[in-house]
Write a protein that holds these residues in place. Structure first.
Motif, mmCIF file in Angstrom:
data_model
loop_
_atom_site.group_PDB
_atom_site.id
_atom_site.type_symbol
_atom_site.label_atom_id
_atom_site.label_comp_id
_atom_site.label_asym_id
_atom_site.label_seq_id
_atom_site.Cartn_x
_atom_site.Cartn_y
_atom_site.Cartn_z
ATOM 1 N N SER A 80 0.826 -1.200 0.000
ATOM 2 C CA SER A 80 0.000 0.000 0.000
ATOM 3 C C SER A 80 0.866 1.258 0.000
ATOM 4 N N ARG A 81 1.898 1.251 0.834
ATOM 5 C CA ARG A 81 2.806 2.398 0.891
ATOM 6 C C ARG A 81 3.593 2.544 -0.404
ATOM 7 N N TYR A 82 3.911 1.429 -1.000
ATOM 8 C CA TYR A 82 4.573 1.490 -2.306
ATOM 9 C C TYR A 82 3.688 2.248 -3.294
ATOM 10 N N GLY A 83 2.399 1.928 -3.299
ATOM 11 C CA GLY A 83 1.486 2.608 -4.201
ATOM 12 C C GLY A 83 1.388 4.090 -3.914
ATOM 13 N N ILE A 84 1.351 4.461 -2.630
ATOM 14 C CA ILE A 84 1.240 5.873 -2.257
ATOM 15 C C ILE A 84 2.424 6.680 -2.762
ATOM 16 N N PHE A 85 3.641 6.163 -2.561
ATOM 17 C CA PHE A 85 4.824 6.973 -2.874
ATOM 18 C C PHE A 85 5.356 6.790 -4.286
ATOM 19 N N SER A 86 4.954 5.712 -4.957
ATOM 20 C CA SER A 86 5.363 5.520 -6.351
ATOM 21 C C SER A 86 4.283 5.936 -7.330
ATOM 22 N N GLY A 87 3.020 5.987 -6.852
ATOM 23 C CA GLY A 87 1.910 6.308 -7.736
ATOM 24 C C GLY A 87 1.541 5.182 -8.672
ATOM 25 N N ARG A 88 2.066 3.982 -8.406
ATOM 26 C CA ARG A 88 1.866 2.849 -9.304
ATOM 27 C C ARG A 88 1.024 1.752 -8.648
ATOM 28 N N ILE A 89 0.247 1.047 -9.462
ATOM 29 C CA ILE A 89 -0.495 -0.107 -8.980
ATOM 30 C C ILE A 89 0.515 -1.153 -8.537
ATOM 31 N N PRO A 90 0.487 -1.582 -7.270
ATOM 32 C CA PRO A 90 1.483 -2.549 -6.795
ATOM 33 C C PRO A 90 1.546 -3.824 -7.635
ATOM 34 N N GLY A 91 0.384 -4.260 -8.165
ATOM 35 C CA GLY A 91 0.363 -5.465 -8.985
ATOM 36 C C GLY A 91 1.169 -5.349 -10.258
ATOM 37 N N ARG A 92 1.356 -4.128 -10.744
ATOM 38 C CA ARG A 92 2.159 -3.920 -11.949
ATOM 39 C C ARG A 92 3.626 -4.264 -11.696
ATOM 40 N N ASP A 93 4.088 -4.059 -10.481
ATOM 41 C CA ASP A 93 5.503 -4.235 -10.153
ATOM 42 C C ASP A 93 5.744 -5.456 -9.263
ATOM 43 N N GLY A 94 4.920 -6.493 -9.435
ATOM 44 C CA GLY A 94 5.142 -7.726 -8.706
ATOM 45 C C GLY A 94 4.677 -7.700 -7.271
ATOM 46 N N VAL A 95 3.900 -6.688 -6.890
ATOM 47 C CA VAL A 95 3.432 -6.481 -5.521
ATOM 48 C C VAL A 95 4.621 -6.459 -4.556
#
Length: 492
Positions: A80-95
């Protein structure tokens, strides 16, 4: 977008005049992002909680906009934090947190440009205080990702104790290495983070700043000040509600492989929430004292739904109830992904306004950048969509929202690997291991009690096709397995 940017520019110019600026430069707004950990959508007074006292958070709702349909980027902390600070859907980057980390020890790889870096390059003083949880070593700490002033942030998803020393558990062994910091015996971590935030604001009051206050609270361990806890014990008695401890409470109900709480009756958890709320009041008081309140945007949210579920195999302490929303942290049902979200922007957002526009954690990235008069750099690919038009009072259809959770934790929070997609009122869920699908109408059934996959076969087939196409487009990876053991695994 150009029209919106013109509006933002006009707002910034107006704020300059109100501030009595003596030059023709646009006065940039400050940004304060308060991220409360494991904080459920129903854990606040303004949402109807009878137990939790949140007068200062409620004042944010009174002074700003309440997003009633706000979602997290993932039902667990790290992605979730990855999504907040990267702006990317986590599933796109292997979660991140579930992916193969052979190429990088850090979930948020150094090459990923955060909105902190964007605002730093736009002339902002940037700060990060509290839970980061996106790195394994010093190469991935917030100060390496655009937040120049980084305090009490590192890999740990939780402190060993909320009382100093924070790296030493009061009961049992510590699961993670919390950063060693100087403090005073008996000091409470939530208060310490509030003090650090106030110190940052005082030191950066003369120029625009962007500060993240990422509370470790209200994540486990569930610990609070005794005097506050006693207050909520008495409150529960007055309410005629049985005092719970989150372990052997009579209100637990079984669902599938898990059990969930149906009553908010944990006095220690309530006290933890009050400490967070009290700190927010102190920070707003400091902003007003320094004359910064009218030029500071405040955004409050959470990383995912409240901790309300556990495996039927364990006696894990559970914090709260997310009802009417189903289940909680770890699950892709509404209780696991719905979060509180408030935005205060003096002179821009209508006080006391409410929006039903759907938004997700990845949307903070383009929104923060736009609010601060900056822009996403060329070549930086994000999935988030700005909600600034919503703040300006416009009707907006955000579009479909997708989640991918490839590794369930049935022995911890009781959930299983799944994906889901929301498009308007409709939500579809795909369970990876069993192959089961479910369909719900969130407008008529926000509690997800009636599966319509058979009754609404045409809608079901459309949504199924849409979800599968989204997965193909994102290139998501599946893991047909689950974490073993009681709560073990890399991801919180």
């Amino acid at each position: 977008m150009r029209t919106t940017r013109n509006i933002i520019s006009a707002i910034l110019l107006a704020s300059t005049c109100l501030a009595g600026a003596q030059d023709d430069k646009v006065k940039k707004p400050n940004l304060l992002f308060i991220l409360v950990d494991d904080f459920g959508a129903m854990d606040v007074g303004y949402a109807g909680s009878k137990l939790y006292a949140t007068p200062n958070i409620d004042s944010l709702a009174k002074d700003g906009m309440n997003f009633k349909n706000a979602y997290s980027a993932h039902p667990r902390c790290l992605p979730s934090r990855y999504g907040i600070f990267s702006g990317r859907i986590p599933g796109r980057d292997g979660v991140p947190g579930f992916q193969d980390q052979s190429t990088s020890k850090n979930a948020l790889i150094p090459s990923r440009v955060t909105w902190g870096e964007v605002l730093k390059d736009a002339g902002y003083s940037t700060g990060y205080i509290g839970k980061w949880h996106l790195c394994k070593d010093e190469t991935g700490t917030p100060d390496k990702q655009g937040f120049t002033d980084s305090r009490i942030a590192g890999h740990a998803g939780a402190p060993a104790s909320y009382f100093y020393p924070y790296d030493e558990a009061r009961q049992g062994k510590s699961k993670e290495l919390f950063p060693k910091i100087e403090g005073k015996p008996g000091e409470y971590l939530t208060d310490r983070l509030t003090d650090e935030a106030i110190d940052f604001i005082e030191k950066n009051k003369a120029k625009p700043f962007a500060l993240v206050l990422a509370h470790y609270a209200v994540h486990t361990p569930i610990e609070a000040k005794p005097e506050m806890t006693d207050k909520y014990k008495n409150k529960l008695k007055d309410m005629g509600v049985l005092i719970g401890d989150g372990k052997k409470d009579a209100d637990f109900k079984t669902v599938g492989h898990g059990a969930f709480k149906t009553v908010q009756n944990h006095p220690v958890y309530a006290a933890m929430i009050e400490s967070v709320d009290k700190g927010i009041g102190e920070i707003r008081g400091k902003l007003k004292e320094l004359g910064l309140d009218e030029n500071t945007i405040i955004v409050l949210s959470s990383d995912h739904g409240g901790l309300s579920t556990r495996s039927i195999e364990n006696n894990r302490e559970v914090a709260t109830s997310n009802l009417p929303y189903r289940n909680g942290k770890g699950w892709l049902y509404e209780g696991g992904t719905r979060v509180p979200m408030l935005v205060v922007w003096p002179g821009v957002v209508k006080p006391g306004s409410v929006t039903t526009t759907q938004t997700i954690g990845i949307d903070h990235y383009p929104s923060f950048v736009e609010m601060c008069g900056a822009k996403v750099p060329d070549g930086v690919e994000i999935d988030g969509k700005s909600y600034v038009d919503v703040l300006l009072g416009k009707q907006v259809d955000r579009g479909p929202i997708y989640w991918h959770s490839p590794l369930g934790r049935p022995h911890s929070t009781g959930d299983h690997a799944a994906s889901s997609l929301i498009d308007g009122d409709w939500k579809i869920l795909q369970f990876h291991v069993t192959g089961k699908w479910e369909l719900y109408n969130l407008k008529t059934d926000p509690g997800e009690l009636k599966d319509l996959s058979t009754a609404e076969s045409e809608t079901f087939e459309r949504m199924k096709k849409q979800l599968l196409a989204t997965q193909d487009n994102l290139g998501v990876k599946f893991r047909f397995g689950e974490y073993k053991g009681k709560g073990k695994g890399k991801n919180k």
